[in-house]
Motif scaffolding. Structure first.
Motif, PDB file in Angstrom:
ATOM      1  N   UNK A   1       0.826  -1.207   0.000  1.00 33.40           N
ATOM      2  CA  UNK A   1       0.000   0.000   0.000  1.00 33.40           C
ATOM      3  C   UNK A   1       0.864   1.262   0.000  1.00 33.40           C
ATOM      4  N   UNK A   2       1.904   1.269   0.872  1.00 37.30           N
ATOM      5  CA  UNK A   2       2.792   2.436   0.947  1.00 37.30           C
ATOM      6  C   UNK A   2       3.506   2.654  -0.379  1.00 37.30           C
ATOM      7  N   UNK A   3       4.018   1.575  -0.959  1.00 39.81           N
ATOM      8  CA  UNK A   3       4.724   1.676  -2.231  1.00 39.81           C
ATOM      9  C   UNK A   3       3.796   2.181  -3.327  1.00 39.81           C
ATOM     10  N   UNK A   4       2.573   1.678  -3.354  1.00 43.07           N
ATOM     11  CA  UNK A   4       1.597   2.094  -4.361  1.00 43.07           C
ATOM     12  C   UNK A   4       1.300   3.584  -4.255  1.00 43.07           C
ATOM     13  N   UNK A   5       1.099   4.054  -3.045  1.00 42.25           N
ATOM     14  CA  UNK A   5       0.789   5.474  -2.853  1.00 42.25           C
ATOM     15  C   UNK A   5       1.987   6.356  -3.186  1.00 42.25           C
ATOM     16  N   UNK A   6       3.162   5.899  -2.802  1.00 43.81           N
ATOM     17  CA  UNK A   6       4.369   6.661  -3.125  1.00 43.81           C
ATOM     18  C   UNK A   6       4.538   6.761  -4.635  1.00 43.81           C
ATOM     19  N   UNK A   7       4.300   5.645  -5.325  1.00 46.47           N
ATOM     20  CA  UNK A   7       4.394   5.622  -6.790  1.00 46.47           C
ATOM     21  C   UNK A   7       3.399   6.595  -7.409  1.00 46.47           C
ATOM     22  N   UNK A   8       2.184   6.601  -6.915  1.00 49.13           N
ATOM     23  CA  UNK A   8       1.156   7.510  -7.428  1.00 49.13           C
ATOM     24  C   UNK A   8       1.526   8.966  -7.174  1.00 49.13           C
ATOM     25  N   UNK A   9       2.061   9.246  -5.993  1.00 48.89           N
ATOM     26  CA  UNK A   9       2.459  10.620  -5.662  1.00 48.89           C
ATOM     27  C   UNK A   9       3.542  11.104  -6.612  1.00 48.89           C
ATOM     28  N   UNK A  10       4.552  10.272  -6.861  1.00 46.92           N
ATOM     29  CA  UNK A  10       5.633  10.654  -7.782  1.00 46.92           C
ATOM     30  C   UNK A  10       5.070  10.909  -9.174  1.00 46.92           C
ATOM     31  N   UNK A  11       4.250   9.991  -9.650  1.00 46.56           N
ATOM     32  CA  UNK A  11       3.705  10.084 -11.002  1.00 46.56           C
ATOM     33  C   UNK A  11       2.826  11.327 -11.163  1.00 46.56           C
ATOM     34  N   UNK A  12       1.827  11.460 -10.291  1.00 52.40           N
ATOM     35  CA  UNK A  12       0.836  12.533 -10.437  1.00 52.40           C
ATOM     36  C   UNK A  12       1.454  13.898 -10.191  1.00 52.40           C
ATOM     37  N   UNK A  13       2.287  14.021  -9.150  1.00 55.97           N
ATOM     38  CA  UNK A  13       2.910  15.320  -8.866  1.00 55.97           C
ATOM     39  C   UNK A  13       3.828  15.752 -10.001  1.00 55.97           C
ATOM     40  N   UNK A  14       4.531  14.802 -10.608  1.00 53.54           N
ATOM     41  CA  UNK A  14       5.418  15.134 -11.725  1.00 53.54           C
ATOM     42  C   UNK A  14       4.623  15.627 -12.924  1.00 53.54           C
ATOM     43  N   UNK A  15       3.520  14.967 -13.234  1.00 54.72           N
ATOM     44  CA  UNK A  15       2.680  15.380 -14.363  1.00 54.72           C
ATOM     45  C   UNK A  15       2.095  16.767 -14.110  1.00 54.72           C
ATOM     46  N   UNK A  16       1.580  17.001 -12.895  1.00 56.78           N
ATOM     47  CA  UNK A  16       1.007  18.310 -12.569  1.00 56.78           C
ATOM     48  C   UNK A  16       2.065  19.399 -12.692  1.00 56.78           C
ATOM     49  N   UNK A  17       3.269  19.122 -12.193  1.00 58.75           N
ATOM     50  CA  UNK A  17       4.332  20.126 -12.236  1.00 58.75           C
ATOM     51  C   UNK A  17       4.751  20.434 -13.663  1.00 58.75           C
ATOM     52  N   UNK A  18       4.816  19.399 -14.518  1.00 56.59           N
ATOM     53  CA  UNK A  18       5.196  19.601 -15.919  1.00 56.59           C
ATOM     54  C   UNK A  18       4.162  20.464 -16.636  1.00 56.59           C
ATOM     55  N   UNK A  19       2.891  20.138 -16.469  1.00 61.28           N
ATOM     56  CA  UNK A  19       1.821  20.903 -17.123  1.00 61.28           C
ATOM     57  C   UNK A  19       1.787  22.328 -16.598  1.00 61.28           C
ATOM     58  N   UNK A  20       1.955  22.502 -15.290  1.00 57.40           N
ATOM     59  CA  UNK A  20       1.967  23.838 -14.683  1.00 57.40           C
ATOM     60  C   UNK A  20       3.116  24.676 -15.240  1.00 57.40           C
ATOM     61  N   UNK A  21       4.289  24.068 -15.372  1.00 61.39           N
ATOM     62  CA  UNK A  21       5.455  24.778 -15.910  1.00 61.39           C
ATOM     63  C   UNK A  21       5.227  25.211 -17.351  1.00 61.39           C
TER      64      UNK A  21
END
Length: 479
Positions: free
Chosen positions: A1-21
């Motif tokens: 569960x922890x690994x899954x959530x960490x993976x999602x956080x990395x993925x989603x935050x990176x996409x949001x940051x790229x689009x925002x930039x």
């Protein structure tokens, strides 16, 4: 569960940051995040040639290929102007890692296919060790110690021999052999795991000890330092051993406390003392060698031991050929069966590795990693920490995510600051004192389809932090 959530956080935050930039204008295009390759120049702008300053325009038009490179500096990325089809494309900086799609390709071609080849060969050898009875004898000999560290494992269980070979391979820097042995250990431990979707105590202990990265011969690090013209390429060997040993002890204590292991066991203390004595003895021997002798010793010891393991397996199998006949097979056929199982294991872990590496690719290329890295370096520099130490922190921060990425920072630190600088030496210790935590978790737990890793990830990351702190103190003490 922890690994899954960490993976999602990395993925989603990176996409949001790229689009925002992209929308605020900090990034001209996000195509490089998807299709770019490591060290490719990054497109930062595109203009009509009339919009450029006159001196740049004239220089471009006079250039033979209508390409102009300015600000030539070996330590920084150049700005490049390329005139084509009435517009000038401006590139500046280089990409930190492969984009998402090239990562998918390289994961298969450069990582999984070689890994499958290693798995096939060493799993073939493992099959010979099993049928010949060698693994059983090894497990029986080591059971008194292993049942103390892994109380949930039955006495003389086959996983003991697999874990032993994995630890030995890691200890000697034999990465290609360590992974197949480790995967075989995880498969064996999964057989006695009562909850197949949840990591058992024994699997967590094994993973944390494996990931602590206890290494005696840091062959690759010595090779990188030799290539960078270090005055003594092997001078980081002792700091690497000390750091990784402390990391291993920390992993054992952290997991042992959680699992309520009896640390007062006489057999555990005896083995620990023997291990320390062996390391100290070897270090004393190596310290008396000259530079050529050290390089010769470190480059040949691991290879000789690996060849010895292969030779022992084949000779022992030949001597015990009757056991193969009783199992209605031959030595060669048994090797082929084991190799086939290794191929199947490699195919099984591919999706887990792919999912983790593409997330790391997005994380690095989005710029989030640099922001976090720079922020941590700024924080420590304001606390009065030596700048040579903060310059090495990117290696430590990236090591849990990507061995190749941290290796790139290591080589860059040697090229930028010199192989004999504190920054380069500390970077070398960071590189060899721990494993790539997220890759290891994806490979090992993925190979047995475990979805709930429990406290494994948190413990492994805490051990990484302990190794980083230890490396800083050890490097400062030695150099």
């Amino acid at each position: 569960m922890v690994l899954s959530r960490f993976w999602l956080v990395i993925f989603i935050s990176s996409i949001i940051f790229v689009v925002f930039s992209l929308f605020i204008g900090n990034t001209y295009t996000i195509d490089y995040v998807l299709n770019g390759k490591k060290d490719d120049p990054i497109l930062v702008s595109e203009k009509y040639i009339e919009q450029l300053p006159a001196f740049i325009k004239d220089s471009i038009m006079k250039a033979p290929d209508q390409t102009l490179i300015v600000d030539v500096d070996t330590n920084n990325a150049d700005t490049t102007y390329v005139f084509k089809n009435k517009t000038v494309k401006i590139y500046s900086g280089v990409q930190k890692s492969d984009g998402l799609l090239p990562t998918c390709k390289s994961t298969l071609l450069d990582l999984i296919i070689p890994l499958i080849a290693y798995l096939a060969f060493f799993c073939g050898l493992m099959e010979l060790l099993i049928i010949s009875g060698a693994s059983g004898k090894l497990a029986k000999a080591l059971s008194p110690v292993f049942v103390k560290v892994f109380p949930s494992i039955p006495k003389n269980h086959p996983s003991i021999s697999y874990m032993t070979l994995n630890f030995a391979a890691n200890f000697l820097g034999l990465d290609s052999a360590a992974t197949p042995f480790g995967l075989k250990a995880m498969e064996s431990l999964q057989e006695i795991n009562p909850d197949k979707d949840k990591a058992s105590d024994a699997q967590i202990m094994f993973m944390c000890l494996h990931a602590s990265g206890l290494t005696l011969i840091a062959t690759s690090i010595i090779g990188y330092r030799a290539a960078a013209n270090a005055s003594n390429p092997a001078d980081v060997m002792l700091p690497c051993i000390i750091t990784s040993f402390i990391g291993t002890i920390a992993a054992f204590l952290l997991v042992g406390i959680k699992q309520k292991i009896n640390f007062k066991s006489a057999s555990l203390v005896a083995v620990l003392m023997a291990l320390i004595a062996g390391i100290v003895g070897l270090l004393m021997y190596v310290s008396h060698l000259d530079l050529v002798g050290k390089n010769y010793f470190t480059s040949n010891l691991s290879a000789l031991i690996l060849v010895g393991i292969i030779a022992f397996t084949l000779i022992f199998s030949f001597i015990n050929e009757k056991k193969f006949a009783e199992a209605d097979t031959t030595v060669y056929d048994a090797f082929v069966v084991g190799a086939n199982n290794g191929v199947k294991t490699g195919v099984t872990i591919f999706p887990y590795v792919l999912g983790m590496l593409v997330a790391i690719s997005l994380f690095r290329n989005s710029g989030l990693f640099e922001i976090i890295s720079d922020g941590i370096a700024f924080f420590f520099s304001n606390m009065g920490v030596n700048k040579q130490i903060t310059d090495a922190l990117p290696v430590a921060l990236l090591r849990p995510f990507s061995s190749a990425g941290s290796r790139g920072f290591l080589i860059d630190s040697m090229n930028t600051f010199g192989a004999d600088s504190l920054t380069a030496r500390l970077s070398s210790i960071f590189q060899c004192s721990a494993e790539s935590t997220f890759y290891v978790i994806a490979v090992y737990f993925g190979s047995v389809n475990i979805k709930n890793t429990r406290y494994a990830l948190g413990t492994m990351l805490l051990v990484d932090v302990i190794c980083v702190i230890t490396a800083i103190f050890v490097a400062t003490w030695f150099f």
